[in-house]
Scaffold this active site. Structure first.
Site, mmCIF file in Angstrom:
data_model
loop_
_atom_site.group_PDB
_atom_site.id
_atom_site.type_symbol
_atom_site.label_atom_id
_atom_site.label_comp_id
_atom_site.label_asym_id
_atom_site.label_seq_id
_atom_site.Cartn_x
_atom_site.Cartn_y
_atom_site.Cartn_z
ATOM 1 C CB THR A 13 -0.889 -0.003 1.271
ATOM 2 O OG1 THR A 13 -1.602 -1.230 1.301
ATOM 3 C CG2 THR A 13 -1.846 1.163 1.291
ATOM 4 C CB VAL A 132 3.578 9.149 14.504
ATOM 5 C CG1 VAL A 132 2.457 9.434 15.501
ATOM 6 C CG2 VAL A 132 4.653 8.285 15.145
ATOM 7 C CB ILE A 136 -0.866 14.493 10.613
ATOM 8 C CG1 ILE A 136 -2.219 13.887 10.255
ATOM 9 C CG2 ILE A 136 -1.045 15.785 11.388
ATOM 10 C CD1 ILE A 136 -3.002 13.405 11.474
ATOM 11 C CD GLU A 190 -3.356 -4.807 9.384
ATOM 12 O OE1 GLU A 190 -2.781 -5.874 9.649
ATOM 13 O OE2 GLU A 190 -2.800 -3.711 9.365
ATOM 14 C CE LYS A 205 0.122 4.707 14.147
ATOM 15 N NZ LYS A 205 -1.268 4.546 13.688
ATOM 16 N N GLY A 302 -3.246 5.341 4.602
ATOM 17 C CA GLY A 302 -3.615 5.362 3.190
ATOM 18 C C GLY A 302 -2.369 5.528 2.335
HETATM 19 P P1 NAP Z 1 1.869 -3.937 2.935
HETATM 20 O O1 NAP Z 1 0.820 -3.427 2.020
HETATM 21 O O2 NAP Z 1 1.645 -5.230 3.622
HETATM 22 O O3 NAP Z 1 3.234 -4.014 2.105
HETATM 23 C C1 NAP Z 1 4.398 -4.612 2.602
HETATM 24 C C2 NAP Z 1 5.396 -4.773 1.468
HETATM 25 O O4 NAP Z 1 6.585 -5.303 1.999
HETATM 26 C C3 NAP Z 1 4.936 -5.739 0.363
HETATM 27 O O5 NAP Z 1 5.320 -5.247 -0.896
HETATM 28 C C4 NAP Z 1 5.683 -7.026 0.674
HETATM 29 O O6 NAP Z 1 6.030 -7.794 -0.473
HETATM 30 C C5 NAP Z 1 6.966 -6.491 1.294
HETATM 31 N N1 NAP Z 1 7.531 -7.415 2.256
HETATM 32 C C6 NAP Z 1 6.997 -7.865 3.404
HETATM 33 N N2 NAP Z 1 7.836 -8.699 4.027
HETATM 34 C C7 NAP Z 1 8.946 -8.784 3.261
HETATM 35 C C8 NAP Z 1 10.153 -9.502 3.361
HETATM 36 N N3 NAP Z 1 10.420 -10.318 4.381
HETATM 37 N N4 NAP Z 1 11.086 -9.366 2.378
HETATM 38 C C9 NAP Z 1 10.811 -8.554 1.327
HETATM 39 N N5 NAP Z 1 9.679 -7.847 1.168
HETATM 40 C C10 NAP Z 1 8.756 -7.968 2.131
HETATM 41 O O7 NAP Z 1 2.173 -2.866 4.085
HETATM 42 P P2 NAP Z 1 1.827 -1.317 4.068
HETATM 43 O O8 NAP Z 1 0.408 -1.109 4.473
HETATM 44 O O9 NAP Z 1 2.313 -0.696 2.806
HETATM 45 O O10 NAP Z 1 2.694 -0.796 5.324
HETATM 46 C C11 NAP Z 1 4.079 -0.654 5.239
HETATM 47 C C12 NAP Z 1 4.625 0.115 6.434
HETATM 48 O O11 NAP Z 1 4.031 1.405 6.487
HETATM 49 C C13 NAP Z 1 4.328 -0.514 7.795
HETATM 50 O O12 NAP Z 1 5.408 -0.258 8.651
HETATM 51 C C14 NAP Z 1 3.099 0.244 8.277
HETATM 52 O O13 NAP Z 1 2.980 0.270 9.680
HETATM 53 C C15 NAP Z 1 3.423 1.625 7.758
HETATM 54 N N6 NAP Z 1 2.262 2.482 7.564
HETATM 55 C C16 NAP Z 1 1.241 2.042 6.801
HETATM 56 C C17 NAP Z 1 0.151 2.869 6.584
HETATM 57 C C18 NAP Z 1 -0.979 2.427 5.707
HETATM 58 O O14 NAP Z 1 -1.891 3.222 5.488
HETATM 59 N N7 NAP Z 1 -0.969 1.207 5.169
HETATM 60 C C19 NAP Z 1 0.136 4.156 7.161
HETATM 61 C C20 NAP Z 1 1.227 4.582 7.931
HETATM 62 C C21 NAP Z 1 2.297 3.728 8.119
HETATM 63 P P3 NAP Z 1 4.916 -8.456 -1.433
HETATM 64 O O15 NAP Z 1 4.258 -7.292 -2.112
HETATM 65 O O16 NAP Z 1 5.671 -9.313 -2.356
HETATM 66 O O17 NAP Z 1 3.984 -9.190 -0.512
HETATM 67 N N1 HSE Z 2 -3.438 0.496 11.550
HETATM 68 C C1 HSE Z 2 -3.118 1.891 11.567
HETATM 69 C C2 HSE Z 2 -4.370 2.676 11.923
HETATM 70 C C3 HSE Z 2 -2.572 2.316 10.200
HETATM 71 O O1 HSE Z 2 -5.484 2.126 11.942
HETATM 72 O O2 HSE Z 2 -4.263 3.863 12.215
HETATM 73 C C4 HSE Z 2 -1.681 3.512 10.251
HETATM 74 O O3 HSE Z 2 -0.579 3.363 11.093
#
Ligand code: NAP
Ligand code: HSE
Length: 432
Positions: A13, A132, A136, A190, A205, A302
């Site tokens: 994402t 965090v 923002i 999730e 956070k 997002g």
């Molecule tokens: P995600 O959609 O699950 O994406 C994770 C990515 O990492 C995927 O491309 C996955 O590969 C790759 N990956 C996972 N384990 C791996 C490994 N062992 N070796 C190599 N590649 C690996 O996660 P996300 O939602 O983008 O979140 C990523 C980070 O951003 C997290 O730390 C999360 O807390 C933070 N974050 C997310 C959001 C949000 O809105 N989603 C907001 C703020 C912060 P594949 O594609 O091949 O599966």
């Molecule tokens: N799981 C987190 C939330 C995503 O619901 O705020 C962003 O860190």
């Protein structure tokens, strides 16, 4: 024109949002920094997985050495998530002299000290604005713009999933379990929602924010954490009748060098700005001794909102590289203040209990409160069935110790069936 090679770890994402936004803003970044960032390789787990058309599949690799051992790659953007293997990859990148940008609150909350110490040693940048509050700006304001202040209070809604659930419960009167299922069906929560609904995500956070705001090391285990599974439609309804909404609040206070940190459901008066932060939005209230009250509000998650913070960090890293001042903001905090070793300041509390519907039961409860000097601000009583009644109370300020002893004695009164929930009430005045 100089280009800077970037290694992107993860393309889910957030990673995919970074690819898109970096491409869209490349001209602007060149204008601002004189440098052109170029993604050279992208680490993923599964090379066969379908990806958005904007992802150049030729850049994909499932071997991290292709990135970490490449001397041309100067900047790593980590969007894998979790602590392992992300932490090991980041440490290797820093030891190789690469700058690191990450969205990973789990890793920063748990290993931030070690990572920042490595960055200070290797004169590299480690930036984590996205970790965090998503889009923002929170980390940079606390680290740079507000450093002239003693920050005394943080009060935040830092988890979008729980805020969505509680907002829906408030709007519809539905129970927690039903709204959680709906949030999962819509992709907000999730399939394993525990780190969100049990408060751990918000605690991570808060640990990051409090470390910066209060200039101290915060260990996750020091934070008093409670989630929202115990909140029922009845709690939400009584809170509303008493002029409040229930929110999962992350609060931090710093009084005379003593830090108090808590994550848990709380009543927020409807006239407090945090009460109007609904759905998956996040917000943070900050009180600084010179700045007064500040509130930051926006999208905490997002693809593009999170990429917005990451690409902002990329621009900062490139500026620092251009000026030869990398590593200027990465020293680890050098003080350690006691956390949660003293009682928090007295606060009003909401109590919901079930009692036998008999003469004298209310009087017994009132006598116990009078004996403990707990003053009631408002009370609602409702008949549940011919034998039982439910009572919701909001007290005036009471210390945690006195309240805990009173609740133990209340629970042991013969006609008290159960004390269902005890929640703090945020003061209408945010500076308290
Ligand atoms: P995600 O959609 O699950 O994406 C994770 C990515 O990492 C995927 O491309 C996955 O590969 C790759 N990956 C996972 N384990 C791996 C490994 N062992 N070796 C190599 N590649 C690996 O996660 P996300 O939602 O983008 O979140 C990523 C980070 O951003 C997290 O730390 C999360 O807390 C933070 N974050 C997310 C959001 C949000 O809105 N989603 C907001 C703020 C912060 P594949 O594609 O091949 O599966
Ligand atoms: N799981 C987190 C939330 C995503 O619901 O705020 C962003 O860190």
């Amino acid at each position: 024109m100089d280009s800077v090679q970037i290694g992107l770890l993860g393309c889910g994402t957030v990673g995919a949002g970074v690819v898109d936004l970096l491409a869209k803003r490349s001209g602007r970044i060149l204008e601002l920094t004189g440098l052109r960032p170029q993604i050279k390789r992208i680490l993923v787990r599964d090379l066969e997985k379908p990806r958005a058309l904007s992802i150049d599949r030729a850049l994909l690799t499932n071997c991290v050495d292709d990135i970490l051992n490449d001397p041309e790659i100067a900047v790593i953007i980590e969007t894998i998530g979790g602590t392992s293997p992300a932490h090991a990859f980041v440490m290797r990148a820093l030891e190789a002299g690469k700058h690191v940008i990450t969205a990973n609150k789990d890793m920063i909350a748990q290993h931030g000290d070690e990572i920042l110490a490595a960055a200070a040693r290797t004169q590299t940048d480690v930036l984590f604005e996205a970790a965090v509050g998503g889009a923002i700006p929170l980390i940079r304001p606390l680290k740079e713009c507000l450093t002239a202040n003693v920050i005394t209070d943080l009060q935040g809604i830092l988890n979008g999933t729980t805020n969505y659930i509680l907002s829906k419960m408030t709007a519809t009167g539905a129970e927690f379990g039903d709204v959680l299922q709906e949030a999962q069906d819509l992709g907000y929560a999730e399939s394993d929602p525990s780190s969100d609904v049990d408060g751990l995500d918000a605690a991570r956070k808060l640990a990051i924010l409090a470390s910066i705001a209060f200039s101290t090391r915060v260990r996750l285990g020091d934070i008093d954490v409670r989630g929202i599974r115990s909140i029922t439609a009845a709690d939400v309804r009584y809170a509303s009748e008493m002029g409040a909404v229930i929110k999962l609040l992350a609060t931090g206070s710093n009084e005379a060098g003593h830090v108090h940190l808590r994550v848990g459901p709380s009543l927020v008066p409807k006239d407090h700005p945090l009460a109007r932060v609904d759905d998956a939005f996040n917000a943070l209230f900050v009180h600084g001794d010179a700045a007064g009250d500040l509130m930051f509000f926006g999208r905490g998650a997002g693809s593009l909102p999170t990429a917005s913070a990451i690409v902002g960090d990329v621009i900062e890293v490139l500026r620092n590289m251009r000026l030869g001042v990398s590593g200027r903001l990465t020293p680890a905090p050098n003080s350690s203040k006691p956390v949660n070793e003293r009682e928090p300041a007295p606060a009003a509390h909401f109590i919901r209990l079930e009692v036998g519907d008999k003469p004298g039961v209310f009087a017994q409860m009132a006598a116990l409160f009078a004996q403990k000097s707990i003053s009631m601000e408002s009370v609602v009583q409702r008949r549940l069935n011919p034998l039982a009644a439910e009572i919701a109370i909001v007290t005036h300020d009471v210390s945690a110790g006195v309240l805990a002893r009173a609740m133990k004695e209340l629970q042991s009164l013969p006609d008290v069936v159960a004390v269902h929930n005890v929640l703090p009430v945020l003061k209408g005045d945010s500076t308290s």
